[in-house]
Design a protein around this motif. Sequence first.
Motif, PDB file in Angstrom:
ATOM      1  N   CYS A 293      -9.449 -11.061   4.481  1.00 15.49           N
ATOM      2  CA  CYS A 293      -8.821 -10.250   5.523  1.00 15.49           C
ATOM      3  C   CYS A 293      -7.889  -9.219   4.896  1.00 15.49           C
ATOM      4  N   GLY A 294      -7.123  -9.645   3.896  1.00 21.02           N
ATOM      5  CA  GLY A 294      -6.224  -8.722   3.220  1.00 21.02           C
ATOM      6  C   GLY A 294      -6.970  -7.617   2.510  1.00 21.02           C
ATOM      7  N   ALA A 297      -8.359  -4.970   4.851  1.00 23.22           N
ATOM      8  CA  ALA A 297      -7.347  -4.038   5.330  1.00 23.22           C
ATOM      9  C   ALA A 297      -6.815  -3.157   4.214  1.00 23.22           C
ATOM     10  N   TYR A 321       1.335  -9.050  11.496  1.00 21.96           N
ATOM     11  CA  TYR A 321       0.247  -8.573  10.643  1.00 21.96           C
ATOM     12  C   TYR A 321       0.247  -9.280   9.299  1.00 21.96           C
ATOM     13  N   SER A 324      -2.811  -9.050   6.978  1.00 16.72           N
ATOM     14  CA  SER A 324      -3.262  -7.817   6.333  1.00 16.72           C
ATOM     15  C   SER A 324      -2.235  -7.200   5.407  1.00 16.72           C
TER      16      SER A 324
END
Length: 684
Positions: A293-294, A297, A321, A324
């Motif tokens: 996910c990181g 993003a 958040y 991210s």
Amino acid sequence: MALGWMSLFLLAGLSILIKTTRSLTVSEKCTMDTNTFLWEINQDKPKEYAVLMYDAFGKQASNVEGGNANRPGLLQQCHSAHSPSFSGQYCQVFLKQGTIQYFVGICVPDSCDEEEVETLVLYDTFKMGHISLVPPLPSILVNESTQEMFMTHCLSDTVAPDASDVACLFICCAMLAIPLAATLFSATVRWHQNQAVMPTTESACLNTGLNQYGTLKTNGSLGSEVNGSTTEAYNDTRGGSSCFPKSCIYQCLQAFSLQTTSRGIFSSSSGFPEGGYSSLNGIRILSLLWIMCGHSAQFPVINNLDNYKDWKKTVERSPLYVFSLSGPVFMAVDTFLLLGGLLSARSLLGSIQRAEDKLSFGLVMVYLFRRFKRIQPLHIFVMCFTVGLISVVHWGPYWFPFIDNLMDCKTYWWGNLLLISNLLPVHEICVPWTWYLSLDFQCYATTPILVYLFRLNRGVFAAVAGGLVLMTMLASSIVTALLQLPVFQPSTLTSENYVLYYYVKPHTRYGPFLIGILTGIYLTTKKSQVLKHKWQAVLGWFCCLSVLAALIGLAYALQGIPAHPSVPHALYQGLHRPMWALAIAWIILACEEGYGGFINSLLSLSLWGPLANISFACYLIHPVFILVYIGLQETPIHYTDVNFMYLFLGNVVLTLGTSVVLTVLVEKPYVLLNWNRKAGPVQH
């Protein structure tokens, strides 16, 4: 990829000496074709090719204040323009205006080379009437009205792989072809056996080594490369060499066949035949999804987001958040280091027990060699695949991370091969996300020393382990204070020193792995439970969750680069990774001793088993999909929560499907070759 925009501009330099040192000569052919194009677009009814070329020029868009300064234009449209004497060639002009750095895509005749294009732009040749086709940003948006050119790069519409690219593609094809050929061999043997057309003697020999499905007989036990999240079916080959003169080759072909490697790939077991450690798969997969996910993003933000400043205001100021923002996300890497240390200690202690309680030099060499073979085949495949892919794909305007990565691989591939890439300068790492494999192996090599000290003298062991933890914390704090580093790598990538001197180095990242070794030794050798009362578990969970929340919250509070040596930044940098590892170690301990509650139920779901089996391949291949998606874009990506959610979910689906294939074709065959008849399956 690691430096993105900054590496590109630093490579070009921050000087305008290009104006005086660049040749001002433009060839006659380039001059004539350029004049033809400019004359044509100033006509009342220009020809179609001229319209296409003009339309392909990058135009200023809205939201420059929000970060939309780049003007990429349209690469494919430029390449589709053909006049009777020349075709369109897409070039990027990299400019600086005040504090804003950006590029403009232009479409020029293919008879002009990069130096000639620079000269034409410097003298503002490209005009339609009195209007420049490469105008500066309006002064109302930028304080400085003068453009400064850094460099120009033209993208060809053809691909021309060199010898190293062809070699990489050949290696990838060979690594995929061998398992497929072995599969065909096994299927042929099975068919002949079922048809009873083989000689009696040969059939008897086959029956000693094959089961009813034509694959190698197994002893019923399952081994697991849990440190790489791969569950293997270890096979006991009992075929005699009297029947097969080349029995070693025969057994290797069987180990490489899909009939063998596909077994257990969708198993939901924990990966430990003797039970226990039920929470590890859940911890591993949740951490992997957090990293994916990181990356989903962060990579677009670094390279081609058209509203970067809006993203920064939204994401970097809100803990909502946490999935991210680069700081909290990459604490999941410390979770992997913890698990690596735990499982390495457990594996070595198990090998010692099977070797009649002897820790010999030979055992250590086999232990390290198994680890090397465990990670390198898939690592080398992904490295070669990335290099080959870069050389044959028609990339879009956001090409620069790929070119940088390609050049790094052609020069510093040996760093990946020897697992020392993290010791090289960060801008020289081939396939940058594989730095973790080098760090992990270097930490892994310290496990035999610590286990030896543990068996030799518990007091010496405690002193050495405590000293190492203290040293890694001090190293992190001192480096952070002296170089005025942020507490995590910011998305602006303004702190190259963060990666160069801190993020990938063993002396600053060893703490979580060491804590994992200590945890593994304790869990393997303990005689009784440490948690004897419920109040101890309640207190432990309260402290654990408080530490995790505090570490994530402080990452937001301390974000940014300090203007001077900062004590809070140094303390956080030195303490937060070991503290995170201790909190995760508590979760594992509590789950093992029956105090995990619903958290243990969540982490022990059977769903995590099949995902854990392919997670090593997931980690290595998922950045490739992100980079390909970014590199093929002709227009920038617009940040919204929905857009990024779809980008993440699409990446997950592609990664899972591809990882199954890579696991059974590339990873597991080499793991299965690690079978030791006397010692049995070894857990890594």
